[in-house]
Structures are given as structure tokens and as C-alpha cells.
Enzyme design. Sequence first.
Site, PDB file in Angstrom:
ATOM      1  N   SER A 276      -5.208  -0.781  -3.686  1.00  0.00           N
ATOM      2  CA  SER A 276      -5.870  -1.831  -4.464  1.00  0.00           C
ATOM      3  C   SER A 276      -5.327  -1.975  -5.882  1.00  0.00           C
ATOM      4  O   SER A 276      -5.548  -3.004  -6.513  1.00  0.00           O
ATOM      5  CB  SER A 276      -7.375  -1.536  -4.589  1.00  0.00           C
ATOM      6  OG  SER A 276      -7.924  -1.196  -3.352  1.00  0.00           O
TER       7      SER A 276
ATOM      8  N   GLU B  36      -6.506  -6.131   3.417  1.00  0.00           N
ATOM      9  CA  GLU B  36      -6.310  -7.142   2.354  1.00  0.00           C
ATOM     10  C   GLU B  36      -7.359  -6.957   1.264  1.00  0.00           C
ATOM     11  O   GLU B  36      -7.820  -7.926   0.665  1.00  0.00           O
ATOM     12  CB  GLU B  36      -6.370  -8.581   2.896  1.00  0.00           C
ATOM     13  CG  GLU B  36      -5.499  -8.880   4.097  1.00  0.00           C
ATOM     14  CD  GLU B  36      -4.024  -8.986   3.777  1.00  0.00           C
ATOM     15  OE1 GLU B  36      -3.637  -8.599   2.660  1.00  0.00           O
ATOM     16  OE2 GLU B  36      -3.264  -9.415   4.658  1.00  0.00           O
TER      17      GLU B  36
ATOM     18  N   THR C  18       0.822  -1.215   0.000  1.00  0.00           N
ATOM     19  CA  THR C  18       0.000   0.000   0.000  1.00  0.00           C
ATOM     20  C   THR C  18       0.859   1.270   0.000  1.00  0.00           C
ATOM     21  O   THR C  18       1.898   1.332   0.647  1.00  0.00           O
ATOM     22  CB  THR C  18      -0.929   0.001   1.233  1.00  0.00           C
ATOM     23  OG1 THR C  18      -1.658  -1.224   1.240  1.00  0.00           O
ATOM     24  CG2 THR C  18      -1.905   1.161   1.203  1.00  0.00           C
TER      25      THR C  18
ATOM     26  N   ILE D  89       1.844   0.188   7.087  1.00  0.00           N
ATOM     27  CA  ILE D  89       2.556  -1.092   7.043  1.00  0.00           C
ATOM     28  C   ILE D  89       2.679  -1.710   8.442  1.00  0.00           C
ATOM     29  O   ILE D  89       3.259  -1.114   9.353  1.00  0.00           O
ATOM     30  CB  ILE D  89       3.949  -0.933   6.389  1.00  0.00           C
ATOM     31  CG1 ILE D  89       3.791  -0.299   4.995  1.00  0.00           C
ATOM     32  CG2 ILE D  89       4.662  -2.284   6.306  1.00  0.00           C
ATOM     33  CD1 ILE D  89       2.827  -1.007   4.046  1.00  0.00           C
TER      34      ILE D  89
END
Length: 407
Positions: free
Chosen positions: A159, A390, A153, A184
Amino acid sequence: MVNDFLFKLFLERKSLLKSPKPKEWRENMDFKLSKEQLLIQKTAREFADTILGPNREEIERTNDIPQIVFDSLCELELGGIPHDIEYGGGGGDYLSYALALEQMGRYSSGAASIVTANNLSMNALAKFGTEEQKRKWMADCLALKSFSSFAFTEPATGSDPKSIESTAKRDGDCFVINGTKRFITNAHLPGPMIIFAKDDTTGYPTAFLIEKFCEGYSISERWDKIGFLGSHVNDVYMKNIRIPAKNQIGDLGGGYKILRQNIAFGKLSISALALGRAQGSLEIAVDYAKNKTRRGVPISNYGTMKYRLAEMEINTEAVRTMVYRLAWIASNWTDLDQIAKESAKTKSFVTRVATDVCRDALQVLGSYAPMKEYRVEQLYRDSCIGELIEGVQDVQHMIIAGHMGLK
Ligand SMILES: Cc1cc2nc3c(=O)[nH]c(=O)nc-3n(C[C@H](O)[C@H](O)[C@H](O)COP(=O)(O)OP(=O)(O)OC[C@H]3O[C@@H](n4cnc5c(N)ncnc54)[C@H](O)[C@@H]3O)c2cc1C
């Protein structure tokens, strides 16, 4: 005498019994847990009830994990269950891993996510790393002596791999990495980090391994989130980090494939934790409803309450079935793209329905639900986060629609 048709069916069935069973879950349905799986489940339940549970309040209050939780995870070898013994793992399957996470999710998804983030990057190494990379990095991480991170990310995207802006420039025997990673997990703990950056040869994302706290590595203050407390998420700043070219993971430009296929195993972890939260909420709600009385009778005697609790039980069992099925698939299927499709289905359904179960528990407890000592408010906060990480719902559905041939 049976007719010809039935007799043919009979012969077919006999021959099927003799032939080796194909690894397709519908033809292999067996809900029995093996001795090893039962043992891991028992160990994890004991750990959850006697270590994680009693330390839950401290985790929530301090937003940190007490040392005893780390020590117990190490001692019980719950850090690397689904990885090969050869590389320092527990030699278990993904169902054993899911069973353990389910137990931890009943109390603290935050504490468990330190383990799941670590397993996510170890999984990428196990599936896509070289022998040398596996031997160098896996044993310490799986023993929880160091903690790995998986960093995709960025401020611009969580995404869409095409939108990542981090870069990897080849310079002799090295790559020079620049960029910022966002949210993170485990970025503050020493260990390896798998990052994705666009390389200057293909222009596509490639996976690389950097060592946290190397020259050029720094992190932000931790983000102040509502749930998954105990785990930290930070932004990571990578400024001219030089890594040997042999720290490239998989093919140059092959990062998207690694990401897509590996995240599937992350979705299994997130789903197993969601199952734990549903189970935890159900236990709290049933216990509360049986013991709380109105006009001298337990509120569980009310028809509406029975209906709600039964609905929670049904939903929890549906979620459990999907999680265990995905865990079985993760261990038995070899086509990583098919596993990715199944994990998108499971993650979408399970995290959503688990939140419904937590929300039902809030209703059962009424005004006591928001009170911290009753625990359901925490499970609900954790559930809200579980739905987002996720990959959000819409993204899971896009993946599934793609596999259905919908353009
Ligand atoms: C507690 C926590 C821990 C985390 N740990 C990590 C970690 O360790 N490593 C890591 O890399 N990340 C981590 N993340 C980040 C997380 O995985 C991402 O935030 C998540 O995948 C969603 O990405 P995003 O927020 O950038 O959403 P976006 O991609 O910006 O999406 C936002 C919205 O836009 C919609 N959208 C996006 N693209 C499309 C499209 N093409 N079509 C239609 N709609 C679209 C989505 O459906 C969504 O509703 C963590 C996040 C949290 C909260």
C-alpha cells in the site's frame, strides 16, 4: 402567464438544451446501453455460460486455465476491449469492458484476472508510455499472445510506495534493476512486466518495463491461495536485470503518480468482477430457493426468504449502478486523480457489498452452500480476495478522506 422567475428558468433550460453537454455524470445520466455495449455484453455472457461455466470445475480442481478458455478469449477478442484499435485493442469503452468482466465474474474471477492484470499494465502503457513502447508491446498482449504483469507489491508493502525497496541504478544507456516483488499475477506467463523501483537519481519510485524470463528474472513457486483459482501469483526475483534506458515509463521519480492513477482502472476491473460474483450468487440463490421444498412448498415462499432474496437483489443493483457509473467516468473524465478518487469509493463499497450478497447466498443454501458443486462457496472465496487486492478497505478510505480535505 408564468411569473418572471419561472420564465427565466424556462429560458435557462432552453439555452442549456442548445449548449454542449458538460461531461459530468449527474448531468449526463443515461442508463441506456449502446448497441456496441449490448453486443459485447451478449458475447461475454455467451462465453461465460458456454465456455467458462462448463470449465469452472476444472479451473477450481487444477488451479489452471484450460486452453479452450484462452483460445475463446482470443477468438472473441475479449482480451483488450478498452484499448485503441490502433494498438491492437478492441476500441471499446470502459463500460463495455466492465460489462464483459461482470459476466466472467459470475463464474471465475481467477480466469478473468489473467485478463484484468494484463489490461492494468496495458493501461499504464497506453496512458504513460511512449509511442515506441505502445507499438512494441501492446498488440501482442491485447491479443493475449503474451501476458503482461503489473508489479508493485513487495514483501515490505502493498500500500505504501515510499516503502518499496527495489532499486534501479543507471549504468550508461541502461538501468540495472534489483529487488523482489510479491504476489504478482501472470508472473509465470511470458510477456512484459511493469515494475516500480526507486531510481538512484531522484530516490523516488519510477516505472520500468522488463521482459519476463530475461537474464536475472526468476520466480518462486506459486502461492497457494483460497480463491481466484486459475490465476497464479508468484514472487518475482530481479537480480541485476539490465534494461535499456528507453524502457523507463513516464518521468524519472514519477512512479507514484502512475501507480496512483493507473490503479484506479484496476479497481474498476476488480469492482466489475465483484458485481459478477454478486449477480452469480443471486442467480444461484433464487434458483435454489424456488426449487427447494419444505413440507411441499418452495422455501422461496417463506417471508424471511423473500426478504433476504429481495435484499440481495437491491444490493446487487446498487453495486451495478456504482460499477457502471465508474466505468462511464473512466471513459469520460480526463482528470486521472478524480477518477482515482471515484474508483476508491466504488472499490470499497462494491467489493464489500458483493461479499454480503455472497454471504446471503450461503444462508439461502444452508448446508448445501459449502458443497463445491453448488458454486456459492467459490464465489464467496473469490469475494474475500476481491476485498483485499488493489488496496484494502482502509487504504481506500484513506484516499477518499484525503480528497475530502481530511488531514
Ligand atoms: C490474488 C492476488 C493477486 C495480486 N496481484 C498483484 C499484482 O499483480 N501486482 C501487485 O503489485 N500486487 C498484487 N497483489 C497484492 C495486493 O494488491 C496487495 O496485497 C494489496 O494491495 C494489499 O497490500 P498488502 O497486503 O501489502 O497490505 P499492507 O499494505 O501491508 O496493509 C496491511 C494492513 O495494514 C493497513 N495499513 C497499511 N498502511 C496503512 C496506513 N498508512 N495507515 C493505516 N493502515 C495501514 C491496511 O489497511 C491493511 O489492513 C495481489 C494479491 C492477491 C491476493
